[in-house]
Design a protein around this motif. Structure first.
Motif, PDB file in Angstrom:
ATOM      1  N   LEU A 114       8.819  -3.453   1.868  1.00  0.00           N
ATOM      2  CA  LEU A 114       8.687  -4.198   3.112  1.00  0.00           C
ATOM      3  C   LEU A 114      10.038  -4.655   3.636  1.00  0.00           C
ATOM      4  N   SER A 121      11.724  -1.541   5.127  1.00  0.00           N
ATOM      5  CA  SER A 121      11.061  -1.059   6.343  1.00  0.00           C
ATOM      6  C   SER A 121      11.334  -1.948   7.540  1.00  0.00           C
ATOM      7  N   SER A 142       3.150  -5.579  12.181  1.00  0.00           N
ATOM      8  CA  SER A 142       3.058  -4.147  12.430  1.00  0.00           C
ATOM      9  C   SER A 142       2.547  -3.929  13.835  1.00  0.00           C
ATOM     10  N   ASN A 152       4.146  -0.820   8.788  1.00  0.00           N
ATOM     11  CA  ASN A 152       4.499  -1.647   7.628  1.00  0.00           C
ATOM     12  C   ASN A 152       3.297  -2.066   6.796  1.00  0.00           C
TER      13      ASN A 152
END
Length: 485
Positions: free
Chosen positions: A111, A114, A312, A320
């Protein structure tokens, strides 16, 4: 010439339709998107003249690459940069949780890589089961607010509980607090009179991506499905519960509404705040000045819950939330318990669940027995056979409507948020989830899951196989549309 057009108007329209449809098909091919989705669009465009073009216009535009909005204005603010720097990913952070996370530490790293989402360690949380508990806490916190209130919701209704919440916002704005409200224009129903009251009281409010005829655009793409509240930068709320009477489960309601939300105190609220300010920057014409008072230092006694906030949507480079859920499934070693109201998964999630179950992991899924969407209900049923065959245990909640969006894995990792287990949440809508790396809190979510199982019917594989051909036909039809709904 005019007479020729009048006499052949339908032929000309059909020709124009298929010229545009062929152009759209070529565009879909060039995007190299999921083959199933590509085939769905081609079928709709070719076999449903005019309607196919409308569906493609509403649902076929890919905005993850062509971002709807940029978060650079807020993220470039020096205060926000300092907040992000404060929580920079470090080996020291990971070391504090690595002793019990084992392979789950991959989720933390994923995470962060990303979307630069920090791991926060100083937090105190409370899992809120159902709307009556959530609103009791939320109204209390709103009334105690001292500096600012920020709310961002998919559904805000001008009903009993909605008026209670909105009236508190008005009172606090009149008392001098800065109050900001974002509501989705499709999901929400706020009367003109209430909007006028909000404005006159000093509440700043904006709809997210306004549309015409919102009653007829319930599935319009790129909706803000988030449900968050931030009070004074110290307290945050996130989860599945919108602001509407149906979430209260009062005696006069038609059916029980099972849902989950969570209350946060601590460092993770700063991440919620940044996401809210980014959205506010998009919906308003205001270039909001970001003050340190938005990010106060919070001294949390006995607050040691490790959290990451994951957003997201079309504004993020990666899906994500879906990626973390997928990784949590494939790294599970004991069990995976999922609750979702809308189960229309992509191939990655289906395959991951099958492999987990076949490798001996206890995989269980709770979905509603009675859905609020006919298409989603039958589309969901079409996916169950592949899971049941692999050994996944599927349960249909029968007490009412289960709207909770939770997942717990191995007594270590869990998530509460706004994302459903479907294509729309993973790729289209703006969503936000909290990822929890804590044994105590994960066991609470597990306990709630097991309680919900007691109010659910287990789906028998043989019974499923012997369902009527008419049911199979409905499922096949609805599954055809599943990449688009």
């Amino acid at each position: 010439m005019l007479d020729f057009i009048k006499e052949n108007i339908w032929y000309l329209l059909i020709i124009i339709n298929y010229i545009l449809a062929i152009s759209a098909v070529i565009t879909v091919f060039l995007k190299r998107i999921n083959p199933t989705k590509t085939l769905s669009y081609i079928i709709v465009l070719v076999f449903f003249p005019f309607l196919g073009l409308l569906v493609y216009y509403l649902f076929g535009q890919e905005y993850r690459k062509n971002k709807i909005f940029s978060r650079k204005h807020i993220l470039n603010k020096s205060i926000v940069k300092n907040i992000n720097k404060e929580f920079e990913f470090s080996k020291a952070q990971v070391k504090k949780v690595d002793n019990y996370l084992d392979d789950k530490v991959k989720l933390v790293k994923l995470l962060y890589q990303s979307d630069d989402e920090p791991l926060t360690l100083k937090n105190k949380i409370e899992i809120l089961k159902n709307g009556d508990v959530k609103f009791k806490h939320l109204l209390s916190d709103l009334k105690k607010a001292e500096h600012h209130i920020h709310l961002e919701y998919y559904i805000v209704k001008d009903d009993d509980i909605g008026r209670q919440v909105l009236s508190v916002l008005c009172e606090q704005a009149e008392a001098g607090l800065k109050v900001r409200l974002i509501y989705d224009d499709v999901g929400s129903k706020i009367s003109t009179q209430m909007k006028r009251k909000l404005t006159n009281s000093g509440v700043k409010h904006h709809p997210f991506m306004p549309v015409l005829f919102s009653k007829f655009t319930g599935k319009m793409n790129y909706r803000n499905h988030r449900k968050i509240a931030i009070i004074d930068g110290k307290i945050g709320y996130v989860g599945g519960i919108n602001i509407a009477d149906e979430y209260l489960n009062e005696n006069d309601t038609d059916r029980f509404w099972r849902d989950t939300h969570m209350r946060i105190e601590g460092e993770a609220v700063k991440s919620l705040q940044i996401h809210f300010l980014s959205t506010w920057d998009f919906v308003s014409d205001e270039r909001l000045a970001v003050y340190k008072t938005f990010f106060p230092e919070v001294d949390i006694e006995n607050g040691n819950v490790a959290l990451q906030i994951a957003a997201s949507g079309p504004d993020t480079d990666w899906a994500n939330i879906m990626e973390v859920i997928f990784t949590a499934i494939v790294t599970a070693s004991d069990y995976i318990y999922i609750t979702t109201p809308y189960f229309v998964p992509n191939e990655q999630i289906i395959t991951a669940l099958q492999i987990a179950a076949k490798s001996g992991i206890d995989v269980r899924l709770i979905i509603p027995k009675k859905s609020d969407s006919w298409i989603v209900k039958h589309a969901s049923n079409s996916y169950l056979g592949a899971l049941l065959k692999a050994g996944v245990k599927v349960y249909k909640y029968n007490k009412g409507f289960v709207h909770a969006k939770t997942m717990v894995v191995d007594d270590i990792f869990s998530t509460v948020g706004t994302s459903n287990m479907d294509y729309r949440s993973f790729n289209i809508n703006f969503e936000i989830n909290t990822f929890i790396y804590d044994k105590t809190q994960s066991k609470i979510i597990k306990k709630h899951f097991l309680e919900d199982m007691e109010n659910s019917d287990a789906v028998n594989y043989n019974t499923y196989l012997n369902r009527s051909n008419f049911e199979k036909l409905k499922e096949s039809y609805c599954r055809l549309w599943s990449p688009l709904i």
